[in-house]
Design a protein around this motif. Structure first.
Motif, PDB file in Angstrom:
ATOM      1  N   ALA A   2       0.830  -1.206   0.000  1.00 32.18           N
ATOM      2  CA  ALA A   2       0.000   0.000   0.000  1.00 32.18           C
ATOM      3  C   ALA A   2       0.863   1.254   0.000  1.00 32.18           C
ATOM      4  O   ALA A   2       0.561   2.235  -0.694  1.00 32.18           O
ATOM      5  N   ARG A   3       1.976   1.262   0.758  1.00 32.96           N
ATOM      6  CA  ARG A   3       2.859   2.416   0.777  1.00 32.96           C
ATOM      7  C   ARG A   3       3.509   2.631  -0.580  1.00 32.96           C
ATOM      8  O   ARG A   3       3.636   3.763  -1.057  1.00 32.96           O
ATOM      9  N   ALA A   4       3.909   1.537  -1.235  1.00 28.04           N
ATOM     10  CA  ALA A   4       4.501   1.669  -2.570  1.00 28.04           C
ATOM     11  C   ALA A   4       3.482   2.180  -3.580  1.00 28.04           C
ATOM     12  O   ALA A   4       3.804   2.968  -4.465  1.00 28.04           O
TER      13      ALA A   4
ATOM     14  N   ARG B 295      -6.946  -5.325  -2.497  1.00 26.59           N
ATOM     15  CA  ARG B 295      -7.057  -5.201  -3.961  1.00 26.59           C
ATOM     16  C   ARG B 295      -5.718  -4.839  -4.580  1.00 26.59           C
ATOM     17  O   ARG B 295      -5.346  -5.368  -5.642  1.00 26.59           O
ATOM     18  N   VAL B 296      -4.986  -3.951  -3.932  1.00 34.22           N
ATOM     19  CA  VAL B 296      -3.667  -3.576  -4.450  1.00 34.22           C
ATOM     20  C   VAL B 296      -2.728  -4.769  -4.445  1.00 34.22           C
ATOM     21  O   VAL B 296      -1.986  -5.010  -5.400  1.00 34.22           O
ATOM     22  N   ALA B 297      -2.757  -5.560  -3.376  1.00 39.95           N
ATOM     23  CA  ALA B 297      -1.894  -6.739  -3.304  1.00 39.95           C
ATOM     24  C   ALA B 297      -2.294  -7.794  -4.328  1.00 39.95           C
ATOM     25  O   ALA B 297      -1.440  -8.510  -4.854  1.00 39.95           O
TER      26      ALA B 297
ATOM     27  N   SER C  24      -0.421 -11.729 -13.517  1.00 41.47           N
ATOM     28  CA  SER C  24      -1.730 -12.109 -14.049  1.00 41.47           C
ATOM     29  C   SER C  24      -2.850 -11.233 -13.523  1.00 41.47           C
ATOM     30  O   SER C  24      -4.021 -11.571 -13.713  1.00 41.47           O
ATOM     31  N   LEU C  25      -2.517 -10.108 -12.841  1.00 41.82           N
ATOM     32  CA  LEU C  25      -3.519  -9.190 -12.293  1.00 41.82           C
ATOM     33  C   LEU C  25      -4.454  -9.902 -11.315  1.00 41.82           C
ATOM     34  O   LEU C  25      -5.653  -9.631 -11.267  1.00 41.82           O
ATOM     35  N   GLY C  26      -3.922 -10.841 -10.539  1.00 36.64           N
ATOM     36  CA  GLY C  26      -4.701 -11.511  -9.514  1.00 36.64           C
ATOM     37  C   GLY C  26      -5.583 -12.627  -9.989  1.00 36.64           C
ATOM     38  O   GLY C  26      -6.423 -13.118  -9.228  1.00 36.64           O
TER      39      GLY C  26
END
Length: 335
Positions: free
Chosen positions: A200-202, A230-232, A238-240
Motif C-alpha cells: 500500500a505504501r509503494a 485489492r492492491v496486493a 496475471s492481475l490476480g
C-alpha cells in the motif's frame, strides 16, 4: 595440356586468396569513428548518390555491401581489445569493452526506484548492514545438512515437535502445542499484514494524490483493508487471476483499468511504423512548444470559469448583506 591445367589451378587458388583478403581488408577514404562500449561505428564517408536513387536490387546490394564493410571494420576493432577466457581455460574468448562514449537516448523513461520498506528504513537509521548467510545449516537432531528456512528446515517446526517445554511461570495445565500453533498463526498474520502495508505504501508513493495513511497500530477500517487487499491482488503479472482468495472474499474479475500489462513491439516487423514512431519522438524532443492536450485544456478552462462565477456570486451576496445592514441601522436609532 597438363601445364595448362596446372596454371589454371594456380590462378584459381590465387583468385581465392585475393577474395579472402578482399573480404577482410576494407579501404575507406575517411576513417570510421568507433564507440566500442556501445558497439557503434560512425561512417563519415558520403555514399554514392547515383546508385542510391530509386529502389531496386542494385540499391539493396550496395546497402548490404556498405553495411558488411562497416561491420568488418567494427569486428576488427573488437579483436584488438584485451580478451580473456570465460569460465576457465576451455571457455569462450570474451573481450573487455571500454566505457561508452556516446549517451544514447531512451524511448521509455527509466523505471522509478522502489520505495524502501519499514525494515529497510529502520536498518538504514540504525546502521544495520545485510550479511549474506548460507542457505544450509547443520541439524544436530537429524545429523545432516538442511535448509535454514522453509520446508524440512534445520531444527524442524516447534509446533510439530513430539515434546514441548513448559516455560517457567506458565500454567501447567495449558496446552503448549496449541500455544505454539497459535503463536505461529499470529506470526504469519503479522507478516502478511506488514507485506500488505508495504504494498500500500509503494502504491501511494507512485500515485499523484496519496491516499490516507494507514494507522501504525494495525487498527484499519474495512475500506482501508479492502483497498490494500485489492492492491496486493493486482500486483502480480496475471492481475490476480491465479491468486488464492480469502474464505469470505467474493470472486471478482481482475480490474482492467487498475493495471495493464506492458506490451512491447516486435524487434523485427513493420519497419515503416518503427521509423515513423522514432521520427515523431525526435520531433517532439526537438520542438520547444509542448504538445497541447485539448481535453485537459478545456476542462481547466471550464473549472476556471466555474470558480470565477462562484466567486462573483458570493461577492454579490456579501454586498447585498452589507446594504441591508446599512438600511436597518437608521431605523434602530430613530426608535
Amino acid at each position: 595440356m597438363a601445364a595448362v591445367r596446372v596454371e589454371e589451378v594456380l590462378a584459381a587458388a590465387e583468385e581465392q586468396e585475393a577474395e579472402k583478403r578482399r573480404s577482410v581488408t576494407v579501404e575507406k577514404e575517411l576513417e570510421l569513428e568507433f564507440d566500442l562500449g556501445n558497439l557503434l561505428a560512425l561512417d563519415r564517408n558520403p555514399p554514392p548518390g547515383a546508385a542510391l536513387r530509386g529502389a531496386g536490387p542494385r540499391r539493396e546490394a550496395l546497402l548490404r555491401a556498405l553495411a558488411r564493410d562497416n561491420t568488418q571494420l567494427l569486428v576488427a576493432q573488437l579483436w584488438e581489445l584485451p580478451a580473456e577466457r570465460a569460465g576457465g581455460a576451455g571457455g569462450p574468448l570474451v573481450a573487455r569493452l571500454p566505457e561508452p562514449a556516446f549517451r544514447l537516448p531512451r524511448e521509455k523513461p527509466p523505471p522509478r526506484p522502489r520505495p524502501p520498506t519499514r525494515w529497510e528504513q529502520f536498518a538504514r537509521l540504525k546502521g544495520i548492514r545485510r550479511r549474506k548467510r548460507t542457505s544450509l545449516v547443520w541439524d544436530e537432531q537429524a545429523k545432516e545438512w538442511r535448509r535454514r528456512w522453509g520446508y524440512r528446515r534445520a531444527g524442524g517446526d516447534p509446533a510439530r515437535a513430539w515434546l514441548a517445554e513448559v516455560p517457567a511461570g506458565a500454567d501447567p495445565e495449558e496446552d503448549q502445542f496449541g500455544r505454539l500453533r497459535r503463536e505461529k498463526r499470529e506470526r504469519v498474520a503479522r507478516n502478511e499484514l506488514n507485506r500488505l502495508r508495504n504494498l500500500a505504501r509503494a502504491h501511494r508513493a507512485g500515485t499523484a494524490a496519496p491516499a490516507a495513511p494507514l494507522h501504525p497500530t494495525g487498527h484499519q477500517s474495512r475500506e482501508e483493508l479492502g483497498h490494500v487487499a485489492r492492491v496486493a491482488r493486482v500486483s502480480t503479472a496475471s492481475l490476480g487471476r491465479f491468486q488464492p482468495r480469502l474464505p469470505k472474499e467474493p470472486a471478482e474479475p481482475p480490474s482492467r483499468s487498475g493495471g495493464r500489462k506492458r506490451r512491447f513491439e516486435p524487434l523485427l516487423g513493420n519497419l515503416a511504423a518503427e521509423r515513423s514512431r522514432q521520427l515523431d519522438l525526435l520531433r517532439d524532443m526537438g520542438s520547444k512548444k509542448p504538445v497541447l492536450d485539448i481535453t485537459r485544456a478545456v476542462n481547466k478552462q471550464l473549472r476556471q470559469e466555474e470558480a470565477e462565477a462562484a466567486a462573483a456570486k458570493g461577492k454579490k451576496q456579501s454586498q447585498r448583506g452589507k446594504r441591508g445592514r446599512r438600511q436597518q441601522r437608521p431605523g434602530r436609532s430613530s426608535k
